[in-house]
Design an enzyme around this catalytic site. Structure first.
Site, PDB file in Angstrom:
ATOM      1  N   CYS A 190       0.827  -1.215   0.000  1.00 58.28           N
ATOM      2  CA  CYS A 190       0.000   0.000   0.000  1.00 58.28           C
ATOM      3  C   CYS A 190       0.858   1.260   0.000  1.00 58.28           C
ATOM      4  O   CYS A 190       0.705   2.130  -0.844  1.00 58.28           O
ATOM      5  CB  CYS A 190      -0.941   0.015   1.203  1.00 58.28           C
ATOM      6  SG  CYS A 190      -2.250  -1.223   1.075  1.00 58.28           S
ATOM      7  N   HIS A 191       1.777   1.355   0.979  1.00 56.68           N
ATOM      8  CA  HIS A 191       2.560   2.586   1.078  1.00 56.68           C
ATOM      9  C   HIS A 191       4.047   2.321   1.261  1.00 56.68           C
ATOM     10  O   HIS A 191       4.789   3.186   1.704  1.00 56.68           O
ATOM     11  CB  HIS A 191       2.028   3.468   2.212  1.00 56.68           C
ATOM     12  CG  HIS A 191       0.554   3.736   2.083  1.00 56.68           C
ATOM     13  ND1 HIS A 191      -0.381   2.992   2.754  1.00 56.68           N
ATOM     14  CD2 HIS A 191      -0.134   4.629   1.330  1.00 56.68           C
ATOM     15  CE1 HIS A 191      -1.597   3.420   2.425  1.00 56.68           C
ATOM     16  NE2 HIS A 191      -1.476   4.414   1.567  1.00 56.68           N
TER      17      HIS A 191
END
Lengths: 184, 421
Positions: free
Chosen positions: A148-149
């Site tokens: 995701c990040h």
């Protein structure tokens, strides 16, 4: 002045009166009573007894090969169980504390060094990090990588790089016997 | 009423643009209320508070309830056993339903005794009847949700009432069910409507209060307010009286919740619904028993109209007739205090309603059948014969000229003449 309100005889016009005391005392009891009555409404939204009863998960670990990772469900969340090889343990234990954003020795995270049990939920915003399947990217430190990040976790599930603030948490668990652990 | 100036600049700013604080001041604080209201006037605000308790507990219960025939009964048992304070929320809700009807029925009887339905409060009364109808629909559908034996068979019996409608009856019942018997589609729509209707009731209550605040409260003397000497500001006088009444009410309500939570319930509803077996004795909740007795009173066809259809018509008519009460009563005075005959016949009517309730709770056999028929006849006779005749022939006493005159000159109605001179 038939329509005006007459005050009580002991009202002197100045300072506190018996009526003020009664008003404050009654209001206080009323407010506390209402607050107490509201609690059952709020608490009914907390996990119910049957939900809490499902909060313990037993896992048979006898079939997990050296170096194999499996995912089990505990409280509706994935838990990563990693049967670590000697080389992986060595790597996890030798990391200097100053390299860690959230310093924690590997020995404090694994009851038995060959078994690492962590909750597989990224501490950034709750995605599930990759690394459980052999084909998954495992990040720069050989543990897990959150797509995701871009948070990188090491072989002890500790955050090493990226936006996540903390290590993957270790759930409460115990070894029931050599081949079974009980999570929760 | 002059506009109030607010010291707090934030309140003043808001009030200038949306006079919500001025409205609250006018309607909840300064609101001129007859100074002679007795405790029977507590039941309106009590009903409002019970509605709020029902909505609050109902929303919490809806978070735990599953509207499906396979899970509904179990989800209610889960609420009772597993959910934190679920037993409390459910018992507050089920007993709250009974309390709601007790409070509203007292509210209605108070209106009938003191002539609160009379002009200029006809519309206020009519809105109240609509609130009662909405309450009945809501409680009936709520009772179906636990999906016990009484839920299921109550739903079956009540929906089948509509089959009495000539020609289209069967089609309407099928439409109500969403199938060919009470089943999952029925349960689902009942849950949706049971959640919706309380908010419609809430809106109706708002309109009811609006109408009330236009023509203001009636009072035990049934005479008009003549001036400020006849009234008191609502706050603190009636807020504190209502609060005290609320305390007494809560003692009764919570005594049931904590010490006799199933007092109003039927044991059969703790048996899961079984579409293959009807319980030996079906009874509705206590608050429907009088109507149930009226429904069953007609055991004979009249010409070409079936007994079934007449029973259904009379049952609905027993409530709808209330809509016409303001025009059936032509008495020159409102309050029963000054109506020596009506005052007694009011209690006969009250007793008749109780008798109908007892009849409704017993199996329709033996003496209960003629008793139910006589009580049904009297119920309608009260509205259609007794009240119009009393309006014409009853010799009423003279009410005092004003509320304050009644208080300040000792002896209601005796020294009115003196006071007037």
């Amino acid at each position: 002045m038939a329509n005006t309100v007459s005050t009580s005889p002991e009202h002197s016009g100045e300072g506190e009166t018996r009526r003020d005391f009664l008003l404050i005392a009654t209001s206080t009891v009323g407010v506390i009573g209402t607050a107490l009555a509201v609690w059952p409404f709020i608490d009914s939204m907390n996990p119910a007894a049957d939900t809490l009863a499902l909060a313990t998960t037993g896992v048979d670990i006898s079939a997990i090969e050296d170096g194999q990772r499996i995912t089990v469900v505990w409280r509706g969340k994935p838990v990563f169980i990693d049967h670590r090889t000697a080389a992986v343990i060595e790597a996890a234990e030798s990391v200097p504390m100053e390299d860690l954003p959230d310093p924690e020795p590997d020995s404090a995270r694994a009851e038995k060094p060959e078994w690492l049990v962590v909750v597989g939920v990224c501490t950034h915003l709750g995605c599930i990090p990759l690394g459980q399947k052999p084909s998954d990217p495992r990040g720069e430190f050989g543990g897990w990588f959150c797509p995701c990040h871009g948070s990188h976790y090491d072989t002890s599930g500790r955050i090493r790089k990226g936006p996540a603030p903390a290590n993957l948490p270790v759930p409460p668990y115990e070894f029931v016997d050599d081949s079974t652990i009980s999570i929760g | 009423m002059e506009a109030k100036t607010w010291k707090n600049p934030v309140i003043a700013w808001i009030d200038d643009r949306l006079p919500v604080f001025s409205m609250m001041q006018a309607e909840l604080v300064d609101y001129p209320t007859p100074k002679n209201l007795n405790y029977w006037w507590n039941f309106g605000s009590l009903a409002g508070i019970v509605l709020v308790i029902m909505i609050a507990t109902g929303i919490m219960l809806a978070m735990q309830y599953t509207a499906h025939v396979d899970y509904a009964f179990e989800s209610v048992e889960r609420i009772m056993r597993d959910v934190n304070y679920g037993w409390l929320l459910r018992y507050l809700h089920t007993n709250g339903g009974s309390m709601f009807f007790i409070v509203v029925y007292i509210h209605f009887f108070r209106g009938m005794y003191y002539g609160s339905y009379r002009a200029p409060r006809e519309l206020l009364w009519i809105i109240g009847v609509f609130i009662l109808l909405a309450m009945m629909a809501t409680s009936f559908m709520g009772y179906v949700l636990p999906w016990g034996q009484m839920s299921f068979w109550g739903a079956t019996v009540i929906t089948n009432l509509f089959s009495a409608i000539p020609l289209v009856g069967e089609a309407i019942v099928t439409w109500l069910w969403g199938g060919f018997s009470v089943d999952n589609p029925t349960l689902n729509r009942f849950f949706a409507l049971h959640y919706l209707l309380p908010f419609i009731i809430f809106a109706l209550v708002f309109v009811h209060l609006w109408a009330l605040h236009v023509k203001k409260s009636n009072n035990p003397l049934g005479i008009d307010v003549k001036g400020p000497q006849d009234t008191l500001p609502f706050t603190p006088y009636y807020t504190i009286k209502d609060t005290f009444g609320l305390g007494v009410f809560m003692i009764v309500y919570l005594a049931f919740v904590f010490f006799a939570p199933d007092f109003f319930g039927e044991p059969d509803n703790y048996i899961k619904a079984n579409p293959m077996q009807t319980p030996p004795h079906i009874v509705p909740e206590w608050y429907f028993l009088p109507y149930y007795a009226i429904l069953r009173a007609i055991t004979f066809d009249i010409w070409f109209v079936s007994a079934k259809l007449i029973g259904v018509i009379l049952m609905f008519a027993s409530i709808l007739i209330l809509l016409f009460l303001p025009w059936l009563d032509r008495s020159p005075v409102r309050s029963a205090k000054f109506r020596p005959i009506y005052k007694q016949l009011f209690w006969v009517f009250f007793a008749d309603c109780i008798i109908l309730g007892v009849v409704g709770g017993n199996a329709p056999e033996g003496a209960w059948v003629p008793i139910g028929q006589a009580a049904t006849f009297y119920y309608f006779a009260h509205f259609l014969i007794i009240i119009p005749l009393l309006g014409k022939f009853e010799k009423t006493r003279t009410p005092p000229t004003s509320i304050s005159a009644a208080v300040t000159h000792g002896g209601i109605g005796t020294k009115v003449k003196e006071a007037a001179e």
